[in-house]
Design a protein around this motif. Sequence first.
Motif, PDB file in Angstrom:
ATOM      1  N   VAL A 114       0.858  -1.188   0.000  1.00 57.03           N
ATOM      2  CA  VAL A 114       0.000   0.000   0.000  1.00 57.03           C
ATOM      3  C   VAL A 114       0.892   1.236   0.000  1.00 57.03           C
ATOM      4  O   VAL A 114       2.076   1.159   0.342  1.00 57.03           O
ATOM      5  CB  VAL A 114      -0.937   0.036   1.223  1.00 57.03           C
ATOM      6  N   ARG A 115       0.314   2.373  -0.387  1.00 64.24           N
ATOM      7  CA  ARG A 115       1.070   3.626  -0.371  1.00 64.24           C
ATOM      8  C   ARG A 115       0.720   4.436   0.861  1.00 64.24           C
ATOM      9  O   ARG A 115      -0.445   4.584   1.206  1.00 64.24           O
ATOM     10  CB  ARG A 115       0.776   4.463  -1.622  1.00 64.24           C
ATOM     11  N   GLU A 116       1.756   4.950   1.522  1.00 64.96           N
ATOM     12  CA  GLU A 116       1.588   5.890   2.622  1.00 64.96           C
ATOM     13  C   GLU A 116       2.447   7.110   2.312  1.00 64.96           C
ATOM     14  O   GLU A 116       3.663   7.079   2.495  1.00 64.96           O
ATOM     15  CB  GLU A 116       1.997   5.268   3.958  1.00 64.96           C
ATOM     16  N   GLY A 117       1.809   8.132   1.786  1.00 63.98           N
ATOM     17  CA  GLY A 117       2.552   9.331   1.420  1.00 63.98           C
ATOM     18  C   GLY A 117       3.525   9.072   0.299  1.00 63.98           C
ATOM     19  O   GLY A 117       3.157   8.621  -0.787  1.00 63.98           O
ATOM     20  N   HIS A 118       4.818   9.334   0.551  1.00 62.73           N
ATOM     21  CA  HIS A 118       5.849   9.160  -0.465  1.00 62.73           C
ATOM     22  C   HIS A 118       6.421   7.744  -0.495  1.00 62.73           C
ATOM     23  O   HIS A 118       7.323   7.467  -1.289  1.00 62.73           O
ATOM     24  CB  HIS A 118       7.006  10.138  -0.220  1.00 62.73           C
ATOM     25  N   GLU A 119       5.910   6.872   0.350  1.00 60.90           N
ATOM     26  CA  GLU A 119       6.469   5.527   0.458  1.00 60.90           C
ATOM     27  C   GLU A 119       5.405   4.466   0.216  1.00 60.90           C
ATOM     28  O   GLU A 119       4.207   4.727   0.304  1.00 60.90           O
ATOM     29  CB  GLU A 119       7.064   5.315   1.856  1.00 60.90           C
ATOM     30  N   THR A 148       7.566  -0.228  -8.589  1.00 60.62           N
ATOM     31  CA  THR A 148       6.399  -0.512  -9.426  1.00 60.62           C
ATOM     32  C   THR A 148       5.093  -0.412  -8.639  1.00 60.62           C
ATOM     33  O   THR A 148       4.091   0.106  -9.146  1.00 60.62           O
ATOM     34  CB  THR A 148       6.506  -1.897 -10.083  1.00 60.62           C
ATOM     35  N   ILE A 149       5.070  -0.915  -7.411  1.00 63.44           N
ATOM     36  CA  ILE A 149       3.853  -0.797  -6.602  1.00 63.44           C
ATOM     37  C   ILE A 149       3.534   0.674  -6.366  1.00 63.44           C
ATOM     38  O   ILE A 149       2.383   1.108  -6.491  1.00 63.44           O
ATOM     39  CB  ILE A 149       4.000  -1.551  -5.266  1.00 63.44           C
ATOM     40  N   GLY A 150       4.558   1.455  -6.035  1.00 63.19           N
ATOM     41  CA  GLY A 150       4.347   2.879  -5.810  1.00 63.19           C
ATOM     42  C   GLY A 150       3.866   3.593  -7.047  1.00 63.19           C
ATOM     43  O   GLY A 150       2.928   4.406  -6.990  1.00 63.19           O
ATOM     44  N   ARG A 151       4.471   3.303  -8.196  1.00 58.93           N
ATOM     45  CA  ARG A 151       4.093   3.987  -9.432  1.00 58.93           C
ATOM     46  C   ARG A 151       2.652   3.701  -9.824  1.00 58.93           C
ATOM     47  O   ARG A 151       1.913   4.620 -10.190  1.00 58.93           O
ATOM     48  CB  ARG A 151       5.038   3.570 -10.556  1.00 58.93           C
ATOM     49  N   ILE A 152       2.229   2.438  -9.742  1.00 54.42           N
ATOM     50  CA  ILE A 152       0.873   2.127 -10.202  1.00 54.42           C
ATOM     51  C   ILE A 152      -0.171   2.732  -9.274  1.00 54.42           C
ATOM     52  O   ILE A 152      -1.290   3.038  -9.707  1.00 54.42           O
ATOM     53  CB  ILE A 152       0.671   0.601 -10.357  1.00 54.42           C
ATOM     54  N   VAL A 223      -6.742   0.587  -3.451  1.00 58.67           N
ATOM     55  CA  VAL A 223      -6.336   0.547  -2.046  1.00 58.67           C
ATOM     56  C   VAL A 223      -4.991  -0.137  -1.844  1.00 58.67           C
ATOM     57  O   VAL A 223      -4.389  -0.044  -0.766  1.00 58.67           O
ATOM     58  CB  VAL A 223      -7.401  -0.163  -1.189  1.00 58.67           C
ATOM     59  N   ALA A 224      -4.509  -0.829  -2.855  1.00 55.45           N
ATOM     60  CA  ALA A 224      -3.246  -1.555  -2.756  1.00 55.45           C
ATOM     61  C   ALA A 224      -2.794  -1.932  -4.158  1.00 55.45           C
ATOM     62  O   ALA A 224      -3.450  -1.604  -5.152  1.00 55.45           O
ATOM     63  CB  ALA A 224      -3.409  -2.808  -1.900  1.00 55.45           C
ATOM     64  N   ALA A 225      -1.662  -2.608  -4.222  1.00 57.33           N
ATOM     65  CA  ALA A 225      -1.179  -3.123  -5.503  1.00 57.33           C
ATOM     66  C   ALA A 225      -0.387  -4.400  -5.231  1.00 57.33           C
ATOM     67  O   ALA A 225       0.126  -4.604  -4.127  1.00 57.33           O
ATOM     68  CB  ALA A 225      -0.303  -2.096  -6.212  1.00 57.33           C
ATOM     69  N   ILE A 226      -0.313  -5.236  -6.240  1.00 60.38           N
ATOM     70  CA  ILE A 226       0.521  -6.430  -6.150  1.00 60.38           C
ATOM     71  C   ILE A 226       1.593  -6.347  -7.216  1.00 60.38           C
ATOM     72  O   ILE A 226       1.398  -5.718  -8.267  1.00 60.38           O
ATOM     73  CB  ILE A 226      -0.287  -7.736  -6.313  1.00 60.38           C
ATOM     74  N   ASN A 227       2.745  -6.963  -6.943  1.00 59.27           N
ATOM     75  CA  ASN A 227       3.772  -7.019  -7.967  1.00 59.27           C
ATOM     76  C   ASN A 227       4.469  -8.360  -7.960  1.00 59.27           C
ATOM     77  O   ASN A 227       4.282  -9.175  -7.036  1.00 59.27           O
ATOM     78  CB  ASN A 227       4.782  -5.868  -7.820  1.00 59.27           C
ATOM     79  N   VAL A 228       5.219  -8.615  -8.995  1.00 56.73           N
ATOM     80  CA  VAL A 228       6.110  -9.770  -9.061  1.00 56.73           C
ATOM     81  C   VAL A 228       7.498  -9.251  -9.387  1.00 56.73           C
ATOM     82  O   VAL A 228       7.654  -8.243 -10.089  1.00 56.73           O
ATOM     83  CB  VAL A 228       5.656 -10.802 -10.112  1.00 56.73           C
ATOM     84  N   THR A 229       8.511  -9.903  -8.863  1.00 54.84           N
ATOM     85  CA  THR A 229       9.895  -9.493  -9.094  1.00 54.84           C
ATOM     86  C   THR A 229      10.756 -10.700  -9.427  1.00 54.84           C
ATOM     87  O   THR A 229      10.456 -11.829  -9.025  1.00 54.84           O
ATOM     88  CB  THR A 229      10.481  -8.785  -7.852  1.00 54.84           C
ATOM     89  N   GLY A 230      11.826 -10.432 -10.151  1.00 52.14           N
ATOM     90  CA  GLY A 230      12.767 -11.487 -10.515  1.00 52.14           C
ATOM     91  C   GLY A 230      13.939 -10.880 -11.255  1.00 52.14           C
ATOM     92  O   GLY A 230      14.119  -9.649 -11.263  1.00 52.14           O
TER      93      GLY A 230
END
Length: 270
Positions: A114-119, A148-152, A223-230
């Motif tokens: 989730v995003r909280e302000g700038h983070e 990516t979570i922050g950007r979306i 309200v949130a986002a999901i991501n995958v990383t690799g």
Amino acid sequence: MNTDIQPKSPGYSVQPVVRALTVLRYIAAGNRCRKISHAAKATGVNRTTLIRILATLEAERIIEALPDEGGYRLGTGLISLAAEALNDRGIVPTARPVLCQLVDQLKLSAHLGVREGHEIVYLARETPVSHLASTVREGTRLPAHATTIGRILLAELSRADLQALYADYPLEAYTTKTRTSLAALVDQLAEDRSRGVSWSVANFEAEIGSAAAPVYNHRGEAVAAINVTGHAGIFTEGTEQAAAIEAALKSAAQQISEALGYRGWAADQM
């Protein structure tokens, strides 16, 4: 002997209940049932039965009459039931099994944030059995503009809200690909929003690729986002592998959103 029955097949369906639900979904779709004969034909429910169903649903406050316009709309009784159901579906327990499925499907690490302000704040993490598994822990905070979570999630904000958020806040560079001006960030977020996912090939961390999709609640709020990383190489755009990642990620985000009560996907397809 336990005589409780747990119905699992259509053979256990109770037809009066099925008909009542058919009528309820018909009203939920915006049909007011002002003309009983038309509603009976549209729902496939006998006219006399339809009148009795409407009367019962109204008595139970599942629907309510519209005295000025005529017809019916969903009532406070149903809204209360829906609110209780949604409150019982916390986002983390709802998302975690979907993240596990995503990990099994793609063999990549998956996160909920989730995003909280700038983070952004990570709420859940699931990882594959691999030496490349994510080391990000639940509770970790990272910069929204560079992840990516922050950007979306930032992509959901208006231009005015973005300017207010970053008016006096420096956009730190984490790699040469990180956007460090508000104008450049706004352009990137516009692309993310149009695509429905944010994509990164070593934008935040060298040799690490990532993609994120938003999760919406029943009010249509991200309200949130999901991501995958690799490994970054897996996220090379234009490849079949990248297309498979994007499709799976969007499907998982949709699944979580629908579990939280979001119905915008259906509206978008109408």
